[in-house]
Design an enzyme around this catalytic site. Structure first.
Site, PDB file in Angstrom:
ATOM      1  N   ASN A 138      -4.035  -7.534  -6.468  1.00 46.51           N
ATOM      2  CA  ASN A 138      -2.997  -8.028  -5.899  1.00 46.51           C
ATOM      3  C   ASN A 138      -2.951  -8.760  -4.322  1.00 46.51           C
ATOM      4  OD1 ASN A 138      -1.928  -4.857  -7.361  1.00 46.51           O
ATOM      5  ND2 ASN A 138      -3.348  -3.532  -5.333  1.00 46.51           N
ATOM      6  N   ASP A 139      -3.921  -8.625  -3.502  1.00 48.08           N
ATOM      7  CA  ASP A 139      -4.378  -9.327  -3.037  1.00 48.08           C
ATOM      8  C   ASP A 139      -4.779 -10.708  -3.337  1.00 48.08           C
ATOM      9  OD1 ASP A 139      -4.223  -7.802  -0.177  1.00 48.08           O
ATOM     10  OD2 ASP A 139      -6.323  -7.273  -1.007  1.00 48.08           O
ATOM     11  N   HIS A 147       1.144  -1.018   0.557  1.00 47.99           N
ATOM     12  CA  HIS A 147       0.364  -0.004   0.000  1.00 47.99           C
ATOM     13  C   HIS A 147       0.816   0.949   0.280  1.00 47.99           C
ATOM     14  CE1 HIS A 147      -3.370  -2.771   0.950  1.00 47.99           C
ATOM     15  NE2 HIS A 147      -4.016  -2.194  -0.066  1.00 47.99           N
ATOM     16  N   CYS A 163      -8.764  -4.067 -11.174  1.00 49.26           N
ATOM     17  CA  CYS A 163      -8.331  -2.719 -10.632  1.00 49.26           C
ATOM     18  C   CYS A 163      -6.680  -2.923  -9.770  1.00 49.26           C
ATOM     19  CB  CYS A 163      -9.831  -1.665  -9.969  1.00 49.26           C
ATOM     20  SG  CYS A 163     -10.128  -3.206  -8.290  1.00 49.26           S
ATOM     21  N   ARG A 188     -10.409   4.430  -3.665  1.00 50.41           N
ATOM     22  CA  ARG A 188     -10.149   4.390  -2.112  1.00 50.41           C
ATOM     23  C   ARG A 188     -10.624   4.716  -1.529  1.00 50.41           C
ATOM     24  NH1 ARG A 188      -5.095   2.140  -5.461  1.00 50.41           N
ATOM     25  NH2 ARG A 188      -5.129  -0.771  -5.650  1.00 50.41           N
ATOM     26  N   GLU A 222     -10.482 -10.991  -4.247  1.00 48.70           N
ATOM     27  CA  GLU A 222      -9.451 -10.587  -3.702  1.00 48.70           C
ATOM     28  C   GLU A 222      -9.212 -11.648  -2.571  1.00 48.70           C
ATOM     29  OE1 GLU A 222      -8.727  -6.706  -2.858  1.00 48.70           O
ATOM     30  OE2 GLU A 222     -10.891  -6.554  -0.858  1.00 48.70           O
ATOM     31  N   ARG A 262       1.985  -9.468   0.073  1.00 42.72           N
ATOM     32  CA  ARG A 262       2.589  -8.690  -1.079  1.00 42.72           C
ATOM     33  C   ARG A 262       3.266  -7.613  -0.252  1.00 42.72           C
ATOM     34  NH1 ARG A 262      -3.623  -5.897  -1.627  1.00 42.72           N
ATOM     35  NH2 ARG A 262      -2.439  -3.716  -1.861  1.00 42.72           N
TER      36      ARG A 262
END
Ligand code: PEP
Ligand code: MG
Length: 755
Positions: free
Chosen positions: A632-633, A367, A680, A474, A609, A643
């Site tokens: 990502n997740d 993040h 995304c 977000r 995710e 990550r």
């Protein structure tokens, strides 16, 4: 040690006087070697300085032939002096010439000296040179003498690090201490930043190294150690903070070190050689770093950071300097250098002044990286030991495209970068020219290209890029930069301005995704063994529905008369989606009942995710209005690879057939149910990866603002049927490969795609 002139303390005091004299650097060194030789009752004292070319040059001597000064140059793999520099450890020998590493230099006249004591000149664990004393007689130097010489070397480290000697050196042979460094790491956030180093956790400058009152200094040291121990005990006793997990382990390690007799003993001994308490902490820490930097065991390297942290706590206490007080003094053109930091810490800085971010750790989809990208800050990670190699204010160039960092760059490198920045600006202009060109592949397939956003600063990007919409907003980022929990009204205002900025374009708001590494400074952090798998996102939202409800209410009201698209993060089971959806329904009823305006249309979706959802796709797609893949997740959980952990984050390539099959399963199932799906995650933000996604069927991508141009430029040139025909058979092969990256790159090159 019984020196002729009264022992190490007297020597240090004399050195302090010499340091204050307004003489040239050479004169200062010449005086210092005379003082040390006399004090140590040695016939010889010499200073060797490590040069940029990796050799060691004799800079001053008392006792050897003076004509050898600046002439004698040794390789670092040569002689006893080289060994001291390489190993960063003292060497003490009563018969040096019998040592296999001894290398005889006739110009120095050292053949008559038998005993040898050499200590490294260290700063933050880095070798800057070597300090040597020699005696004619075969004598064994005592532990105290070795200790005293190491302390003296600290003073020399200051002279060398100050850059005073650089002016007298020949070009290419300057002292290495201030040499330009070219480091290669991992590109995290695109862009090129030129600026000056700001250490995220500034080293505590120890200005007073030499003690006036030894018993007093010992007392100060003991007092600081006591306070340190007590503060660790308090942290350990605080149940909420430290019951479980990594944090507790770190604190336990801290406690062990804080009680370690060896560590405390070494610092006390250093005080006994004449240092102040803070001088002693710094010296011992520098020695320890030097030793640990030479270890390859990652566990031990990690302990070095613990020890650094403990030493810093001691220094802060001794110097009365608070942590983090530097934020307010950010220069224009700041490049933040840190081991690692939380996304909230980055958001704490004045963003308009930050040009770059350099991390020892860092990962492509952490993040922190996402926030850096959102802010358009060039960032590079995996820069080992960079914190120990820079000083605040050093010139630095961060190349977030190639993953390179230049510290104290020479003029030609700097000029080259000025050109590169100009060149990039031209490329960006070309992307800008594509703004009004619809995103349609070469064969005529339209692709929706959305933006990821989360802060108000992102909003102008919609108009600049001509994006289809905001594919992921977000919402937690705005919560992370607030100093208190934003009230419903403030939230409402923010969401309304996002919708205003987007105009007719769709915006997908994601409800709060906090927990894991996204911490709200004003919310009590709960220590968890595995925060990424813990009480986060929708789990927290469902357990504390007040929070979720107030956010949903703010979103619904902000979208009065317009369309609202809403999505829930980290859903693991259909039942969670149902419960969250129910909250939306209830809020709508509430607004209706109280006569508030309502959105024209509300679309509710889910983030895909968590891998468990791959096995609930039928149930899910029959409920939701749309979905968005958080790669990502999803990839982190598919491969069980954190990550945010630099060691494992890039271990598995999302371009592996296994990951692409999972992603294809989603898009195929969505097509069956006629439900729109966007991807995304950061995957979509890289042209080669975007190519793979389009090839397996994705027609909606949401990317970071800096990636918009490059991804669009690629898509415009893409022959989609050809790409699909190329990729699909690769997913079916029986011989599994770790990544299809080379094949995809070859395809792209052959097709002349701009990557
Ligand atoms: C993701 O997980 O891919 C995602 C888009 O969400 P975040 O990066 O905020 O976790
Ligand atoms: Mg996510």
């Amino acid at each position: 040690m019984r020196g002729a002139l009264g022992g190490p303390r007297v020597l240090l005091r004399r050195l302090r006087e010499v340091m204050a004299e307004p003489v040239s650097a050479q004169d200062r060194l010449d005086k210092i070697v005379v003082l040390i030789a006399a004090n140590m009752v040695a016939e010889v004292c010499s200073v060797y300085v490590l040069r940029v070319d990796g050799t060691l040059e004799l800079y001053a001597t008392e006792g050897l032939n003076r004509t050898a000064v600046h002439l004698t140059v040794m390789r670092i793999d040569e002689g006893l002096v080289g060994t001291v520099a390489r190993e960063a450890e003292p060497i003490s020998l009563s018969n040096a010439q019998a040592h296999p590493a001894f290398s005889y230099r006739p110009e120095t006249g050292e053949e008559i000296y038998h005993s040898f004591l050499g200590v490294p000149i260290l700063r933050a664990g880095n070798t800057l040179g070597v300090l040597v004393v020699q005696n004619r007689a075969h004598r064994s130097y005592t532990e105290e003498e070795i200790e005293a010489l190491q302390t003296t070397a600290m003073v020399l480290a200051e002279i060398i690090a100050s850059g005073e000697l650089t002016a007298m050196a020949l070009p290419g042979a300057e002292p290495a201490a201030r040499r330009p460094l070219h480091l290669k790491g991992l590109a995290l956030s695109e862009g090129i930043g030129l600026g000056h180093v700001v250490l995220h956790e500034p080293r505590i400058e120890v200005t007073k190294v030499i003690a006036d009152d030894l018993p007093g200094e010992l007392k100060r040291l003991d007092g600081a150690v006591e306070t340190l121990r007590a503060s660790i005990d308090i942290m350990l006793e605080d149940e909420g903070v430290a019951r479980v997990g990594e944090h507790r382990e770190i604190l336990e390690a801290y406690r062990m070190f804080a009680h370690d007799r060896g560590w405390i003993g070494r610092m006390r001994e250093a005080v006994m050689t004449g240092l102040t308490a803070e001088g002693a902490v710094e010296r011992v820490q520098s020695d320890t770093r030097a030793r640990m930097l030479r270890m390859t065991d990652p566990y031990l390297r990690e302990r070095m950071h613990d020890l650094d942290d403990l030493a810093n706590r001691l220094l802060r206490q001794l110097t009365g300097r608070a942590a983090g007080s530097e934020h307010s003094k950010l220069p224009d053109n700041a490049v933040i250098v840190a081991r690692n930091m939380s996304p909230a810490a980055l958001l704490d800085y004045d963003r308009t002044r930050i040009r770059g971010l350099v991390l020892e750790e860092g990962a492509a989809t952490s993040h922190l990286t996402i926030v850096a990208r959102a802010l358009g800050i060039a960032a590079v990670g995996h820069m080992e030991n960079v914190v120990g190699q820079v000083d605040a204010g050093d010139a630095v160039i961060v190349d977030g495209v190639s993953g390179e960092v230049h510290i104290r760059p020479p003029a030609d490198v700097e000029n080259a970068y000025v050109d590169k920045v100009r060149f990039r600006a031209k490329r960006l202009e070309r992307y800008a020219a594509l703004r009004d060109v619809p995103t349609v592949t070469k064969d005529g397939t339209p692709i929706e290209l959305h933006l990821n956003a989360g802060l108000l600063v992102d909003l102008p990007h919609i108009a600049e890029t001509g994006a289809t919409g905001i594919g992921l907003f977000r919402t937690e980022l705005q919560f992370m930069i607030a100093s208190a929990f934003p009230r419903t009204n403030e939230q409402l205002k923010l969401y309304r301005s996002v919708l205003d900025a987007a105009g007719e374009r769709p915006v997908v708001f994601r409800t709060l995704d906090i927990g894991g590494d996204k911490v709200l400074p004003y919310m009590r952090a709960i220590e968890e063994e595995n925060p990424a798998l813990g009480w986060r996102a929708i789990r927290l939202g469902l357990d504390r529905p007040g929070l979720l409800r107030s956010q949903i209410r703010a979103l619904l009201r902000a979208a009065t008369g317009r369309e609202l698209r809403l999505i829930f993060p980290m859903v693991s089971a259909v039942e969670e989606y149902d419960r969250a959806h129910h909250i939306v329904e209830r809020e709508l009823t509430h607004l209706r009942r109280h006569g508030h305006g309502l959105p024209e249309r509300v679309l509710v979706g889910v983030m895909l995710e968590v891998p468990a959802l791959l096995f609930q796709l039928d149930q899910l797609f029959s409920r939701v209005d749309f979905a968005s893949v958080g790669s990502n997740d999803l990839v982190q959980f598919l491969y069980a690879a954190d990550r945010g952990n630099a060691r494992v984050a890039d271990r598995f390539d999302p371009l592996a057939p296994s990951a692409l099959r999972a992603l294809k399963l989603i898009i195929d199932k969505a097509a069956e149910y006629g439900k729109p799906v966007t991807l995304c995650g950061e995957l979509a933000s890289r042209p080669l990866e975007a190519l793979a996604l389009a090839a397996i069927g994705y027609r909606k991508l949401s990317v970071s603002p800096a990636s918009y141009g490059p991804v669009k430029a690629m898509l415009l040139e893409l022959d989609l049927p050809a790409a699909s025909a190329f990729v699909e058979p690769l997913l079916g092969t029986r011989g599994e490969v770790a990544s299809l990256r080379p094949q995809l790159a070859a395809f792209a090159e052959k097709a002349g795609l701009p990557l």
